[in-house]
Write a protein that holds these residues in place. Structure first.
Motif, PDB file in Angstrom:
ATOM      1  N   UNK A 160       0.834  -1.203   0.000  1.00 25.02           N
ATOM      2  CA  UNK A 160       0.000   0.000   0.000  1.00 25.02           C
ATOM      3  C   UNK A 160       0.873   1.259   0.000  1.00 25.02           C
ATOM      4  N   UNK A 161       1.901   1.248   0.852  1.00 26.92           N
ATOM      5  CA  UNK A 161       2.810   2.398   0.878  1.00 26.92           C
ATOM      6  C   UNK A 161       3.554   2.566  -0.436  1.00 26.92           C
ATOM      7  N   UNK A 190      -4.116  -0.108  -7.774  1.00 33.71           N
ATOM      8  CA  UNK A 190      -3.532  -0.907  -6.694  1.00 33.71           C
ATOM      9  C   UNK A 190      -3.931  -0.361  -5.321  1.00 33.71           C
ATOM     10  N   UNK A 191      -3.867   0.948  -5.149  1.00 34.53           N
ATOM     11  CA  UNK A 191      -4.254   1.548  -3.860  1.00 34.53           C
ATOM     12  C   UNK A 191      -5.731   1.298  -3.580  1.00 34.53           C
ATOM     13  N   UNK A 192      -6.550   1.375  -4.620  1.00 33.83           N
ATOM     14  CA  UNK A 192      -7.988   1.133  -4.443  1.00 33.83           C
ATOM     15  C   UNK A 192      -8.250  -0.297  -3.973  1.00 33.83           C
ATOM     16  N   UNK A 193      -7.540  -1.266  -4.538  1.00 34.93           N
ATOM     17  CA  UNK A 193      -7.742  -2.665  -4.158  1.00 34.93           C
ATOM     18  C   UNK A 193      -7.140  -2.979  -2.788  1.00 34.93           C
ATOM     19  N   UNK A 194      -6.017  -2.335  -2.458  1.00 32.92           N
ATOM     20  CA  UNK A 194      -5.319  -2.645  -1.203  1.00 32.92           C
ATOM     21  C   UNK A 194      -5.907  -1.904  -0.009  1.00 32.92           C
ATOM     22  N   UNK A 231     -16.719  -6.559  -1.654  1.00 34.80           N
ATOM     23  CA  UNK A 231     -17.363  -5.823  -0.565  1.00 34.80           C
ATOM     24  C   UNK A 231     -16.398  -4.808   0.048  1.00 34.80           C
ATOM     25  N   UNK A 232     -15.115  -5.183   0.126  1.00 40.58           N
ATOM     26  CA  UNK A 232     -14.126  -4.238   0.641  1.00 40.58           C
ATOM     27  C   UNK A 232     -13.917  -3.089  -0.337  1.00 40.58           C
ATOM     28  N   UNK A 233     -13.892  -3.413  -1.634  1.00 36.55           N
ATOM     29  CA  UNK A 233     -13.751  -2.348  -2.639  1.00 36.55           C
ATOM     30  C   UNK A 233     -14.931  -1.392  -2.561  1.00 36.55           C
ATOM     31  N   UNK A 243     -11.631   8.784   0.530  1.00 33.79           N
ATOM     32  CA  UNK A 243     -10.478   8.397  -0.267  1.00 33.79           C
ATOM     33  C   UNK A 243     -10.916   7.624  -1.503  1.00 33.79           C
ATOM     34  N   UNK A 244     -11.901   6.718  -1.344  1.00 33.18           N
ATOM     35  CA  UNK A 244     -12.382   5.963  -2.493  1.00 33.18           C
ATOM     36  C   UNK A 244     -12.969   6.864  -3.559  1.00 33.18           C
ATOM     37  N   UNK A 245     -13.712   7.884  -3.121  1.00 38.16           N
ATOM     38  CA  UNK A 245     -14.255   8.846  -4.085  1.00 38.16           C
ATOM     39  C   UNK A 245     -13.129   9.562  -4.824  1.00 38.16           C
ATOM     40  N   UNK A 246     -12.080   9.922  -4.083  1.00 35.63           N
ATOM     41  CA  UNK A 246     -10.946  10.602  -4.714  1.00 35.63           C
ATOM     42  C   UNK A 246     -10.244   9.687  -5.717  1.00 35.63           C
ATOM     43  N   UNK A 247     -10.101   8.411  -5.366  1.00 34.20           N
ATOM     44  CA  UNK A 247      -9.447   7.474  -6.288  1.00 34.20           C
ATOM     45  C   UNK A 247     -10.292   7.260  -7.541  1.00 34.20           C
ATOM     46  N   UNK A 248     -11.604   7.143  -7.371  1.00 35.03           N
ATOM     47  CA  UNK A 248     -12.473   6.983  -8.541  1.00 35.03           C
ATOM     48  C   UNK A 248     -12.407   8.217  -9.438  1.00 35.03           C
TER      49      UNK A 248
END
Length: 668
Positions: free
Chosen positions: A150-151, A201-205, A222-224, A232-237
């Motif tokens: 993740x890092x 990768x960050x989205x999945x991890x 379900x985690x995704x 953060x998920x909104x920002x990644x999308x």
């Protein structure tokens, strides 16, 4: 000189004012208070457990779990915010809970999207042993492999953003014709692909990272889904959508600026005819011919800037800048910081490639100006971010965040020192070009080897003459072929390496780029660390609670309690020696030694030890003892509060003969 001192004095005053007027702020939620209190003993079972944080937190269905001494869940699930307050978390408890020690494991998402978590215990009636491990209950600790990946993904995303934006800015501002070179095109595509891969990768991890699970749940939808529901998920999308638009932008950039000149000659270089009127006419014609290119650069520059700001916002809006004090100022400063970082660091990498592909003094000079503006912007916004994140001089040196800031500042200073040498090389390159010693401004397009033609042509001519005399000798023809190949290769290398001045500039820039990688790594660690303000607040709260300091200073206490059970059997009369180590709140080790009248250890059928705190109406708290030798027993006591306790020791020498002796004990 006076101006320099005035600037330094002003800057120093601003720094002092910033640090001296530091106000409370937060990022990375810290647990400030719990109800019941940590390590407390309550007389009756509470109906709920409530946690209070330093800032708002996001909860999910199992953010707060309460486990009984056997490890069974006793909470009602689905924690909520107490009274609608976003900085709290509360969960109900089932009715009819028995006495014993209960463990509370919690996990939440800070307002800056970083997961936090921990565990603590409280007891009902009296402490007891528990099968729950606090370290295992602390679900916020991520799997090491997942945490490392993740890092790495976050660091790659930072680097790819810098490369993508920096290269595009370099092309638009410094070297439009560079869009035609394969090296620059590879940098653009490399940055775009790396940013896309790192974002996915960050989205999945993110899910396994938050839950502390392993790589096996990377593709758990379900985690995704849970990640996409977070900020953060909104920002990644949003970043993924912007990258789709970025792909279109790159195709337009290369398509409009990467077209070769019609006559294959650079438009900037035009020899004077000696006739002023003729020169002016040619200049006007050239400007008219270049007008479509200028308009395309202007349009692409505006579109590229909007895209870069939008991409930078996907970091700023989901990180430390989005919470704490002065968010209205921190967000635009963070955007400027990211864009300036990309223009400088990404531009450095592009400059290395440009110098290897024929770019000369004019290109280096333009980038030098861009770099100076970027560095000035980085210093301005960086000082503000340091003040906002650290808040005090003590936090700058005593917290991990502050120490990382110092490391980053040191690396940036190394880069600035190297940049000074780069500027000197640039100046020498410009002087050499002005003296006519080199034709460094001539652009060599991506297939580079073709333009090393002068040397190769000379070699070919010489070889052709020699070949005429050895046309019938196959050995000689082979030698000539190898000579021509060697001359051609030398020409390519000469074009790529350039003059010694160009080579020196290229080495200097390469060192800057290498140090820049270290800066990016430290920046990634910084964004994942609690700011110094928060660390200082937590440390202050711990100091106020005083949960550890008295314990380390406390020493063991030995109590001697003479007893007489009234019986006649062996051990009916003697002394019970109770040792408490340490005599402090929390966990203490007990040893009980029973001796007869002559002071020799003696076995008795049964011993018991308990503690009472009369001032708080607490106890008795029994201690489970285990026999460890002749006349010896040992056990562990949980004494939750400081005060004047009373230790009670029961010695039974037969079925009917026993004695209970008490003695006061000070627990610090």
């Amino acid at each position: 000189m006076r101006k320099a001192w005035a600037w330094l004095t002003t800057a120093g005053t601003l720094l002092i004012l910033l640090f001296a007027t530091a106000a409370p702020a937060s990022a990375h939620a810290a647990l400030l208070q719990t109800d019941p209190a940590q390590n407390s003993v309550v007389a009756s079972a509470p109906t709920a457990v409530t946690l209070t944080f330093s800032e708002g937190v996001t909860l999910d269905s199992d953010s707060v779990r309460v486990l009984d001494p056997a490890g069974k869940p006793v909470d009602t699930g689905n924690p909520t915010h107490a009274d609608g307050k976003g900085d709290t978390a509360t969960v109900g408890l089932r009715a009819g809970l028995g006495n014993g020690t209960y463990t509370v494991a919690w996990r939440a998402i800070s307002a800056d999207t970083h997961p936090v978590g921990g565990a603590f215990t409280f007891s009902i009636g009296a402490p007891s042993t528990t099968s729950v491990s606090l370290s295992q209950a602390n679900g916020a600790k991520a799997d090491e492999v997942v945490s490392a990946l993740y890092g790495t993904g976050r660091a790659v995303a930072y680097g790819a953003f810098a490369l993508l934006v920096g290269t595009a800015a370099f092309v638009l501002l410094c070297w439009p014709r560079g869009a035609a070179t394969r090296a620059v095109q590879r940098l653009l595509m490399g940055g775009w692909v790396a940013l896309l891969a790192a974002t996915v990768a960050v989205l999945l991890l993110r899910g396994p990272y938050e839950r502390g699970t392993g790589l096996g749940q990377v593709f758990d939808l379900s985690l995704v889904r849970g990640t996409l529901d977070e900020r953060l998920g909104t920002a990644l999308a949003a970043r993924l959508l912007l990258l789709a638009a970025g792909g279109v932008f790159l195709s337009l950039l290369v398509g409009h600026l990467g077209q070769p000149d019609e006559e294959g000659a650079p438009a900037e270089v035009t020899a004077s005819t000696g006739d002023a009127e003729e020169d002016e006419l040619r200049r006007l014609e050239r400007r008219a011919a270049e007008r479509p290119l200028r308009e395309a650069r202007l349009a692409l520059g505006a579109g590229g800037l909007l895209l870069a700001l939008a991409l930078a916002a996907t970091w700023a809006g989901a990180d430390h800048a989005a919470v704490g004090i002065q968010v209205w100022l921190a967000l635009p400063f963070d955007l400027l910081h990211l864009i300036a970082m990309a223009c400088w660091l990404g531009g450095l990498v592009t400059l290395v490639a440009a110098l290897r592909n024929g770019a000369g003094a004019a290109v280096a000079e333009r980038f030098s100006k861009v770099a100076m503006v970027s560095v000035a912007c980085l210093v301005l916004t960086g000082v503000y971010q340091v003040w906002r994140g650290v808040g005090s001089w003590d936090a700058l040196v005593d917290t991990t965040y502050g120490q990382l800031v110092l490391v980053k500042v040191g690396l940036v200073l190394v880069m600035l020192g190297t940049a000074w040498f780069s500027r000197r090389w640039t100046s020498r390159l410009r002087t050499a070009a002005a003296d006519g010693e080199q034709e460094v401004e001539q652009v060599v397009v991506a297939d580079g080897g073709r333009s090393g033609g002068v040397e190769r042509a000379e070699g070919d001519a010489a070889a052709a003459g020699a070949a005429a005399g050895a046309a019938d000798d196959p050995v000689r023809r082979g030698q000539l072929a190898r000579q021509r190949a060697a001359v051609a290769a030398a020409g390519v290398r000469r074009v790529q390496d350039g003059s010694p001045v160009q080579a020196g500039l290229r080495r200097s820039v390469l060192i800057e780029a290498a140090v820049a990688i270290g800066v990016l790594v430290v920046t990634t660690v910084l964004t994942n660390s609690p700011p110094g303000r928060v660390a200082a607040e937590v440390a202050a709260a711990s100091g106020t609670a005083g949960s550890t300091a008295p314990k380390t200073a406390a020493q063991s206490v030995e109590l001697k309690l003479p007893y007489n059970t009234g019986g006649t059997e062996k051990g009916a009369k003697g002394t019970a020696i109770l040792t408490v180590n340490p005599a402090a709140t929390g966990t203490s080790q007990l040893t009980l030694l029973v001796t007869d009248g002559s002071g020799q250890p003696v076995d008795v059928p049964e011993t018991q030890v308990s503690f009472t705190l009369p001032d708080r109406d607490l106890g008795p708290l029994p201690v489970t003892l285990s026999k460890s030798g002749t006349g010896r027993w040992s056990g562990t006591a949980q004494l939750p509060l400081a005060g004047e306790w009373v230790a009670a020791v029961v010695v039974r020498s037969s079925d009917i003969d026993q004695d209970t002796e008490t003695k006061q004990l000070t627990i610090s």
